[in-house]
Design a protein around this motif. Structure first.
Motif, PDB file in Angstrom:
ATOM      1  N   MET A 104      28.826  33.069  43.532  1.00  0.00           N
ATOM      2  CA  MET A 104      30.234  32.632  43.126  1.00  0.00           C
ATOM      3  C   MET A 104      31.362  32.701  44.437  1.00  0.00           C
ATOM      4  SD  MET A 104      31.208  33.339  39.650  1.00  0.00           S
ATOM      5  CE  MET A 104      30.233  32.030  39.303  1.00  0.00           C
ATOM      6  N   THR A 105      32.241  31.865  44.439  1.00  0.00           N
ATOM      7  CA  THR A 105      33.190  31.755  45.359  1.00  0.00           C
ATOM      8  C   THR A 105      34.302  32.799  45.465  1.00  0.00           C
ATOM      9  OG1 THR A 105      34.495  30.260  44.286  1.00  0.00           O
ATOM     10  CG2 THR A 105      32.750  29.221  45.500  1.00  0.00           C
ATOM     11  N   ALA A 106      35.110  32.929  46.473  1.00  0.00           N
ATOM     12  CA  ALA A 106      36.144  33.816  46.601  1.00  0.00           C
ATOM     13  C   ALA A 106      37.159  33.259  45.647  1.00  0.00           C
ATOM     14  CB  ALA A 106      36.703  33.820  48.194  1.00  0.00           C
ATOM     15  N   LEU A 107      38.243  34.211  45.460  1.00  0.00           N
ATOM     16  CA  LEU A 107      39.631  33.849  44.566  1.00  0.00           C
ATOM     17  C   LEU A 107      40.540  33.863  45.408  1.00  0.00           C
ATOM     18  CD1 LEU A 107      40.456  33.814  41.705  1.00  0.00           C
ATOM     19  CD2 LEU A 107      40.943  36.250  41.556  1.00  0.00           C
ATOM     20  N   ASP A 108      41.035  32.657  45.240  1.00  0.00           N
ATOM     21  CA  ASP A 108      42.439  32.094  45.889  1.00  0.00           C
ATOM     22  C   ASP A 108      43.396  32.503  45.067  1.00  0.00           C
ATOM     23  OD1 ASP A 108      44.443  30.984  47.228  1.00  0.00           O
ATOM     24  OD2 ASP A 108      43.449  29.518  47.903  1.00  0.00           O
ATOM     25  N   VAL A 109      44.060  33.570  45.312  1.00  0.00           N
ATOM     26  CA  VAL A 109      45.161  33.893  44.249  1.00  0.00           C
ATOM     27  C   VAL A 109      46.204  32.939  44.435  1.00  0.00           C
ATOM     28  CG1 VAL A 109      46.854  36.064  43.923  1.00  0.00           C
ATOM     29  CG2 VAL A 109      44.492  36.496  44.344  1.00  0.00           C
ATOM     30  N   HIS A 110      46.714  32.700  45.389  1.00  0.00           N
ATOM     31  CA  HIS A 110      47.634  31.652  45.655  1.00  0.00           C
ATOM     32  C   HIS A 110      47.352  30.339  44.967  1.00  0.00           C
ATOM     33  CE1 HIS A 110      49.754  34.036  48.536  1.00  0.00           C
ATOM     34  NE2 HIS A 110      48.791  34.065  49.307  1.00  0.00           N
ATOM     35  N   GLU A 111      46.165  29.925  44.735  1.00  0.00           N
ATOM     36  CA  GLU A 111      45.840  28.621  43.853  1.00  0.00           C
ATOM     37  C   GLU A 111      45.967  28.939  42.652  1.00  0.00           C
ATOM     38  OE1 GLU A 111      41.721  26.886  43.324  1.00  0.00           O
ATOM     39  OE2 GLU A 111      42.264  26.371  45.350  1.00  0.00           O
ATOM     40  N   VAL A 112      45.850  29.898  41.985  1.00  0.00           N
ATOM     41  CA  VAL A 112      45.839  30.158  40.736  1.00  0.00           C
ATOM     42  C   VAL A 112      47.025  31.397  40.169  1.00  0.00           C
ATOM     43  CG1 VAL A 112      43.260  30.101  40.112  1.00  0.00           C
ATOM     44  CG2 VAL A 112      44.081  32.273  40.613  1.00  0.00           C
ATOM     45  N   ARG A 113      47.761  31.430  41.145  1.00  0.00           N
ATOM     46  CA  ARG A 113      49.049  32.255  40.746  1.00  0.00           C
ATOM     47  C   ARG A 113      49.988  31.819  39.552  1.00  0.00           C
ATOM     48  NH1 ARG A 113      51.934  35.599  39.174  1.00  0.00           N
ATOM     49  NH2 ARG A 113      53.621  36.287  40.313  1.00  0.00           N
ATOM     50  N   HIS A 114      50.061  30.491  39.121  1.00  0.00           N
ATOM     51  CA  HIS A 114      50.752  30.114  38.000  1.00  0.00           C
ATOM     52  C   HIS A 114      49.882  30.760  36.590  1.00  0.00           C
ATOM     53  CE1 HIS A 114      47.805  26.967  38.822  1.00  0.00           C
ATOM     54  NE2 HIS A 114      47.537  26.619  37.643  1.00  0.00           N
ATOM     55  N   ARG A 115      48.598  31.059  36.923  1.00  0.00           N
ATOM     56  CA  ARG A 115      47.919  31.494  35.609  1.00  0.00           C
ATOM     57  C   ARG A 115      47.796  32.979  35.507  1.00  0.00           C
ATOM     58  NH1 ARG A 115      42.357  28.419  36.280  1.00  0.00           N
ATOM     59  NH2 ARG A 115      42.224  28.896  34.196  1.00  0.00           N
ATOM     60  N   LEU A 116      48.432  33.701  36.583  1.00  0.00           N
ATOM     61  CA  LEU A 116      48.470  35.111  36.639  1.00  0.00           C
ATOM     62  C   LEU A 116      49.902  35.773  36.624  1.00  0.00           C
ATOM     63  CD1 LEU A 116      45.938  35.370  39.633  1.00  0.00           C
ATOM     64  CD2 LEU A 116      45.361  35.674  37.154  1.00  0.00           C
ATOM     65  N   LYS A 117      49.986  36.818  36.147  1.00  0.00           N
ATOM     66  CA  LYS A 117      51.380  37.439  36.063  1.00  0.00           C
ATOM     67  C   LYS A 117      51.275  38.539  36.754  1.00  0.00           C
ATOM     68  CE  LYS A 117      54.529  40.113  33.265  1.00  0.00           C
ATOM     69  NZ  LYS A 117      54.815  40.609  31.855  1.00  0.00           N
ATOM     70  N   LEU A 118      52.247  38.746  37.676  1.00  0.00           N
ATOM     71  CA  LEU A 118      52.340  39.769  38.882  1.00  0.00           C
ATOM     72  C   LEU A 118      52.857  40.958  37.997  1.00  0.00           C
ATOM     73  CD1 LEU A 118      51.944  41.101  41.866  1.00  0.00           C
ATOM     74  CD2 LEU A 118      54.274  39.918  42.200  1.00  0.00           C
ATOM     75  N   LYS A 119      51.825  42.104  38.102  1.00  0.00           N
ATOM     76  CA  LYS A 119      52.662  43.306  37.282  1.00  0.00           C
ATOM     77  C   LYS A 119      53.204  44.516  38.254  1.00  0.00           C
ATOM     78  CE  LYS A 119      49.924  44.786  33.819  1.00  0.00           C
ATOM     79  NZ  LYS A 119      48.651  45.138  33.085  1.00  0.00           N
ATOM     80  N   LYS A 120      52.499  44.301  39.619  1.00  0.00           N
ATOM     81  CA  LYS A 120      52.977  45.453  40.415  1.00  0.00           C
ATOM     82  C   LYS A 120      52.518  44.952  42.068  1.00  0.00           C
ATOM     83  CE  LYS A 120      52.583  50.300  41.503  1.00  0.00           C
ATOM     84  NZ  LYS A 120      51.925  51.439  41.204  1.00  0.00           N
ATOM     85  N   ASP A 121      53.690  45.044  42.690  1.00  0.00           N
ATOM     86  CA  ASP A 121      53.456  44.674  44.239  1.00  0.00           C
ATOM     87  C   ASP A 121      53.974  45.971  44.946  1.00  0.00           C
ATOM     88  OD1 ASP A 121      53.339  43.796  46.514  1.00  0.00           O
ATOM     89  OD2 ASP A 121      54.437  41.805  46.202  1.00  0.00           O
ATOM     90  N   ALA A 122      52.953  46.566  45.848  1.00  0.00           N
ATOM     91  CA  ALA A 122      53.299  47.505  46.636  1.00  0.00           C
ATOM     92  C   ALA A 122      53.214  47.215  47.885  1.00  0.00           C
ATOM     93  CB  ALA A 122      52.370  48.835  46.156  1.00  0.00           C
ATOM     94  N   GLY A 123      53.087  45.927  48.273  1.00  0.00           N
ATOM     95  CA  GLY A 123      53.050  45.396  49.629  1.00  0.00           C
ATOM     96  C   GLY A 123      51.582  45.244  50.168  1.00  0.00           C
ATOM     97  N   HIS A 124      50.800  46.043  50.132  1.00  0.00           N
ATOM     98  CA  HIS A 124      49.292  46.416  50.431  1.00  0.00           C
ATOM     99  C   HIS A 124      48.568  46.267  49.427  1.00  0.00           C
ATOM    100  CE1 HIS A 124      49.203  50.238  48.966  1.00  0.00           C
ATOM    101  NE2 HIS A 124      50.488  50.777  49.743  1.00  0.00           N
ATOM    102  N   THR A 125      49.123  46.323  48.108  1.00  0.00           N
ATOM    103  CA  THR A 125      48.247  46.319  46.924  1.00  0.00           C
ATOM    104  C   THR A 125      49.039  45.453  45.975  1.00  0.00           C
ATOM    105  OG1 THR A 125      47.189  48.502  47.523  1.00  0.00           O
ATOM    106  CG2 THR A 125      47.155  47.587  45.282  1.00  0.00           C
ATOM    107  N   LYS A 126      48.438  44.594  45.213  1.00  0.00           N
ATOM    108  CA  LYS A 126      48.927  43.898  44.105  1.00  0.00           C
ATOM    109  C   LYS A 126      48.264  43.891  42.682  1.00  0.00           C
ATOM    110  CE  LYS A 126      51.685  40.673  47.020  1.00  0.00           C
ATOM    111  NZ  LYS A 126      51.525  39.757  47.971  1.00  0.00           N
ATOM    112  N   LEU A 127      49.014  43.997  41.705  1.00  0.00           N
ATOM    113  CA  LEU A 127      48.217  44.090  40.497  1.00  0.00           C
ATOM    114  C   LEU A 127      48.519  42.775  39.442  1.00  0.00           C
ATOM    115  CD1 LEU A 127      46.312  45.462  38.543  1.00  0.00           C
ATOM    116  CD2 LEU A 127      48.429  46.841  37.443  1.00  0.00           C
TER     117      LEU A 127
END
Length: 76
Positions: A1-24
């Motif tokens: 499998m390849t790495a997950l480019d979060v920026h590429e699929v960001r429109h398909r994900l909902k950001l639930k939490k952003d603690a700077g060093h960690t994102k959910l």
């Protein structure tokens, strides 16, 4: 499998939490897990070298270690 480019699929994900060093993120559109290829439920991305969590219920986990981050993906 390849790495997950979060920026590429960001429109398909909902950001639930952003603690700077960690994102959910919640997977809202069937994005494939980079470890197993199946759609995941949630993604925790962290640049910390270690992370402790208590997964919900009987969730299955996939872990991907990249050079600069750790990805923890849950499957329901």
């Amino acid at each position: 499998m390849t790495a997950l480019d979060v920026h590429e699929v960001r429109h398909r994900l909902k950001l639930k939490k952003d603690a700077g060093h960690t994102k959910l993120f919640e997977n809202r559109d069937g994005v494939a897990c980079p470890a197993c290829g199946e759609p995941f439920a949630d993604l925790l991305a962290t640049d910390r070298r270690e992370y402790s969590l208590d997964p919900p219920g009987s969730a299955r986990l996939c872990v991907v270690r990249e050079d600069d981050r750790l990805l923890l993906l849950t499957h329901r």
